[in-house]
Design a protein around this motif. Structure first.
Motif: not given
Length: 274
Positions: A89-96, A115-119, A262-266
């Motif tokens: 969190a927040p949404a703009d960085i979630r998953g990074t 996440p925005a690039l999904d890679r 694992m890095l690419e799959d939160p």
């Protein structure tokens, strides 16, 4: 974990002199400095570690930007260290996320997942001084640094936050091996944790460009742990504050947690959160 071998070669002609003279103050300071640096590096901190906490970006006159995050570390054999950072969190960085693999020879490989690039993409070695997700933390700050990569010198003793510390100077053996010209650390001897570190720009008469300060330490499962710290950009005053809310050691984290998959799959990493 984190062992460095530094052989000392004696020559027969020098042995006779060594029994009749004392080491120079400079040599003594370097010997004591390296000993302290090795003690700090070998400080007990478990076979693995996982934390939950926050990163806050603080600028004068602005509301802090607070991020929720998890971190993981695994120490493997022969000085290999793996670490993973995940923002939730927040949404703009979630998953990074950031994956770092530190090798026994002192080299490191890093990948950041957006996440925005999904890679994920690899961080090039010449980006050591790049800012991690807009913070005051450089990519180099998130890499392991072997003791023999620097020349160490004990400068004396000073009090920091009312606690006695030993002041340690560390200068890169190879100038191109670090973003910094040197680091000066104020080491709290009972915990072997630096309570303050000044990071200097390269150059003979350079001044500190960043400062790390530790505001709270605790013993968790018998290991001294930094719970609250800040890194300040000394030119702009911008600060990054890191607060640990939960920490766990020796959970037998699997090596599979520290992979690009694992890095690419939160969603898969979520199962290991403390």
């Amino acid at each position: 974990m984190r062992k460095v071998f530094a052989p000392v070669r004696w020559i027969l002609a020098g042995l006779v002199l060594l029994v009749s003279i004392q080491p120079s103050p400079v040599l003594a300071d370097e010997t004591a400095g390296r000993r302290l640096a090795q003690q700090v590096y070998d400080r007990p901190d478990g076979n693995d570690m996982s934390t939950a906490g926050t990163m806050a970006l603080e600028a004068q006159g602005q509301k802090p930007r607070v991020r929720q995050m998890y971190t993981y570390r695994l120490d493997k054999a022969r000085g290999e260290i793996r670490s993973l950072i995940r923002f939730t969190a927040p949404a703009d960085i979630r998953g990074t996320g950031l994956l770092t693999l530190d090798h026994p020879d002192g080299g490191s490989d890093q990948w950041v997942y957006l996440p925005a690039l999904d890679r994920s993409r690899r961080i090039s070695a010449n980006r050591k001084g790049g800012r991690f997700v807009g913070s005051d933390i450089y990519f180099e700050d998130l890499q392991d640094r072997k003791v023999n990569m620097d020349r160490h010198r004990l400068l004396g003793q000073e009090k920091v936050f009312g606690m006695q510390t030993q002041v340690l100077e560390s200068v890169p053996v190879k100038p191109d091996n670090s973003t910094y010209g040197k680091r000066v650390s104020w080491v709290h001897k009972p915990s072997l944790l630096p309570l303050r570190v000044d990071f200097y720009a390269p150059g003979r008469n350079a001044k500190p460009i960043k400062r790390m300060e530790v505001h709270r330490i605790e013993q968790v499962q018998g290991y001294w742990t930094v719970m609250d710290s800040t890194i300040t950009d000394l030119s702009s005053g911008h600060r990054t504050r890191m607060v640990v809310e939960k920490v766990a050691y020796d959970r037998d984290l699997p090596a599979s947690l520290f992979t690009s998959q694992m890095l690419e799959d939160p969603a898969r990493e979520r199962a290991y959160r403390p």
